[in-house]
Design a protein around this motif. Structure first.
Motif, PDB file in Angstrom:
ATOM      1  N   TYR A 151       0.834  -1.213   0.000  1.00 18.18           N
ATOM      2  CA  TYR A 151       0.000   0.000   0.000  1.00 18.18           C
ATOM      3  C   TYR A 151       0.862   1.254   0.000  1.00 18.18           C
ATOM      4  CZ  TYR A 151      -3.741   3.265   0.957  1.00 18.18           C
ATOM      5  OH  TYR A 151      -4.615   4.318   0.852  1.00 18.18           O
ATOM      6  N   ARG A 173      -6.380   8.364  -2.091  1.00 17.76           N
ATOM      7  CA  ARG A 173      -6.908   7.094  -1.550  1.00 17.76           C
ATOM      8  C   ARG A 173      -7.757   6.356  -2.581  1.00 17.76           C
ATOM      9  NH1 ARG A 173      -7.448   9.142   3.726  1.00 17.76           N
ATOM     10  NH2 ARG A 173      -9.593   9.774   3.381  1.00 17.76           N
ATOM     11  N   LYS A 227      -6.814   2.755  -4.341  1.00 15.41           N
ATOM     12  CA  LYS A 227      -7.792   1.660  -4.306  1.00 15.41           C
ATOM     13  C   LYS A 227      -8.007   1.109  -5.724  1.00 15.41           C
ATOM     14  CE  LYS A 227     -12.470   0.860  -2.665  1.00 15.41           C
ATOM     15  NZ  LYS A 227     -13.415   1.332  -3.683  1.00 15.41           N
ATOM     16  N   ASP A 228      -8.162   2.007  -6.686  1.00 10.24           N
ATOM     17  CA  ASP A 228      -8.348   1.571  -8.079  1.00 10.24           C
ATOM     18  C   ASP A 228      -7.137   0.766  -8.574  1.00 10.24           C
ATOM     19  OD1 ASP A 228     -10.762   2.848  -8.109  1.00 10.24           O
ATOM     20  OD2 ASP A 228     -10.086   4.591  -9.270  1.00 10.24           O
ATOM     21  N   ILE A 233      -4.986  -0.930  -6.803  1.00 13.62           N
ATOM     22  CA  ILE A 233      -4.927  -2.220  -6.106  1.00 13.62           C
ATOM     23  C   ILE A 233      -5.932  -3.196  -6.718  1.00 13.62           C
ATOM     24  CG2 ILE A 233      -5.500  -3.346  -3.903  1.00 13.62           C
ATOM     25  CD1 ILE A 233      -4.060  -1.003  -2.505  1.00 13.62           C
ATOM     26  N   GLU A 234      -7.112  -2.670  -7.015  1.00 17.02           N
ATOM     27  CA  GLU A 234      -8.142  -3.513  -7.637  1.00 17.02           C
ATOM     28  C   GLU A 234      -7.703  -3.983  -9.025  1.00 17.02           C
ATOM     29  OE1 GLU A 234     -12.119  -1.662  -5.833  1.00 17.02           O
ATOM     30  OE2 GLU A 234     -12.116  -1.861  -8.034  1.00 17.02           O
ATOM     31  N   GLY A 253      -5.189  -6.623  -8.774  1.00 16.72           N
ATOM     32  CA  GLY A 253      -5.579  -7.766  -7.944  1.00 16.72           C
ATOM     33  C   GLY A 253      -4.702  -7.952  -6.716  1.00 16.72           C
ATOM     34  N   GLU A 275      -5.524  -6.850  -3.613  1.00 23.59           N
ATOM     35  CA  GLU A 275      -6.334  -6.582  -2.420  1.00 23.59           C
ATOM     36  C   GLU A 275      -5.832  -7.323  -1.179  1.00 23.59           C
ATOM     37  OE1 GLU A 275      -7.538  -7.396  -5.359  1.00 23.59           O
ATOM     38  OE2 GLU A 275      -9.388  -6.329  -5.838  1.00 23.59           O
ATOM     39  N   ASP A 276      -5.457  -8.584  -1.358  1.00 20.65           N
ATOM     40  CA  ASP A 276      -5.086  -9.396  -0.196  1.00 20.65           C
ATOM     41  C   ASP A 276      -3.649  -9.180   0.272  1.00 20.65           C
ATOM     42  OD1 ASP A 276      -7.588 -10.429  -0.401  1.00 20.65           O
ATOM     43  OD2 ASP A 276      -6.963 -12.242  -1.485  1.00 20.65           O
ATOM     44  N   TYR A 277      -2.905  -8.308  -0.411  1.00 19.93           N
ATOM     45  CA  TYR A 277      -1.466  -8.186  -0.108  1.00 19.93           C
ATOM     46  C   TYR A 277      -1.063  -6.780   0.321  1.00 19.93           C
ATOM     47  CZ  TYR A 277      -1.746 -12.495  -2.744  1.00 19.93           C
ATOM     48  OH  TYR A 277      -2.099 -13.743  -3.177  1.00 19.93           O
ATOM     49  N   GLN A 278      -2.038  -5.948   0.627  1.00 21.30           N
ATOM     50  CA  GLN A 278      -1.748  -4.524   0.879  1.00 21.30           C
ATOM     51  C   GLN A 278      -0.731  -4.293   1.981  1.00 21.30           C
ATOM     52  OE1 GLN A 278      -5.203  -1.950   0.863  1.00 21.30           O
ATOM     53  NE2 GLN A 278      -6.443  -3.612   0.067  1.00 21.30           N
ATOM     54  N   ASN A 329      -3.653 -11.804 -15.245  1.00 23.34           N
ATOM     55  CA  ASN A 329      -4.086 -10.642 -14.476  1.00 23.34           C
ATOM     56  C   ASN A 329      -3.482  -9.358 -15.073  1.00 23.34           C
ATOM     57  OD1 ASN A 329      -3.265  -8.574 -12.359  1.00 23.34           O
ATOM     58  ND2 ASN A 329      -4.884  -9.680 -11.293  1.00 23.34           N
TER      59      ASN A 329
END
Ligand SMILES: Nc1ncnc2c1ncn2[C@@H]1O[C@H](COP(=O)(O)OP(=O)(O)OP(=O)(O)O)[C@@H](O)[C@H]1O
Ligand SMILES: [Mg+2]
Length: 313
Positions: free
Chosen positions: A96, A114, A118-119, A121-122, A125, A127-130, A174
């Protein structure tokens, strides 16, 4: 007429005697995904680094968004996103915070940043590694972070230099999917790779380069017409004799036949019943094979036709 986003004219970059880029001219149009395809050392990175004004070039001119691109063209640079061939992220920062850092170079307003992070990260893919640190990521995830850092500020023009080298298939898909989304969101993309499957899947237009020169350009389909072959049939078969191979070579439509002890490959210039003819021939001569399949020519065949060597090393 579609807007030209990049105009490269007669670009040449010399390193002592070596012409790493040799009189390249090409344009990149608004919202297209342009693929620069070439083997190792063909001049892809050098071309991109010259376009970005990171490298001084020997001669030629470069325009981006209709204006001359120079080392101090900060207005242009603000609208660019660059993902370099070598991953460049901070080991001390989490996923992040890395994205936040790079995005913060362009976007100072916190709330907007912010949203943008977020965009990004989405899109990649992640999301689970921030909260992960770069050393905790697999090669594929690290490449995805590298991309997120390069595109979080929503650039209009994005350069990706071999972003999928040594990544697993899941990350590769991805990444390719993310690039399509960036284009659909209005960005123009320049993508370099030596994987022909990727440019075929992804790119609207392809420029094939070799030894710093453009050897062909066009859509994947238009390039394949240069291969001068229509179809390639492969038969997986053991113990094929020279005599049989010679007979196959004389098939009416066959351009060439090769056998490596495991696989027989027959190239055809034309014809619509080639695979049926081969199956009949195999049966009539009591030849037992394990598999038989037909393929359209690939960009490697185009490269082979134009340079006499393989795209892959
Ligand atoms: N700093 C340098 N000094 C001398 N020669 C260089 C330098 N950088 C690149 N070259 C040479 O220029 C040519 C083009 O290199 P470049 O890195 O642009 O190729 P590439 O297509 O990006 O290759 P790869 O697929 O390996 O990334 C190569 O022959 C390379 O060895
Ligand atoms: Mg390179």
């Amino acid at each position: 007429m579609t807007k030209k986003i990049i105009e490269v004219t007669d670009l040449t970059k010399e390193y002592k005697q070596l012409k790493a880029v040799d009189q390249l001219s090409f344009d990149v149009y608004d919202k297209e995904i342009l693929g620069l395809l070439g083997p190792n050392g063909s001049g892809k990175s050098t071309t991109i680094n010259c376009i970005l004004s990171l490298l001084k070039y020997s001669s030629g001119s470069i325009k981006i968004f209709g204006e001359e691109m120079k080392p101090d063209s900060y207005e242009i640079k603000r609208k660019l996103g660059v993902i370099f061939q070598d991953v460049a992220v901070f080991q001390e920062l989490t996923v992040y915070d890395n994205i936040d850092y790079f995005c913060g170079l362009y976007i100072s307003e916190k709330k907007q940043r912010r949203e943008y992070i977020k965009d990004a990260i989405e899109l990649t893919g992640l999301e689970d590694y921030q909260k992960f640190y770069p050393r905790q990521l697999s090669g594929g995830l690290l490449r995805r972070l590298n991309i997120a850092c390069g595109i979080a500020h929503k650039p209009k023009l994005i350069f990706l230099d071999e972003p999928t080298v040594a990544v697993d298939p899941q990350s590769r898909n991805n990444i390719l999917e993310g690039i399509r989304k960036l284009r659909d969101g209005g960005a123009t993309i320049v993508y370099t790779t030596h994987y022909m499957e990727e440019v075929e899947q992804l790119c609207d237009r392809i420029i094939i380069i070799d030894k710093g020169k453009i050897i062909a350009s066009g859509t994947s389909d238009s390039l394949k017409e240069l291969a001068k072959i229509e179809e390639k049939i492969t038969v997986e078969i053991k113990g094929l004799s020279d005599e049989i191979l010679k007979r196959i070579e004389t098939f009416p439509n066959a351009a060439a036949a090769e056998y490596d002890g495991e696989r027989l490959t027959v190239s055809y210039r034309s014809g619509s019943a080639n695979i049926g003819d081969i199956i009949d021939f195999m049966r009539d001569n009591n030849l037992r094979y394990t598999k038989i399949y037909s393929e359209r020519p690939t960009l490697n065949d185009v490269f082979l036709e134009l340079t006499g060597k393989e795209l892959r090393d």
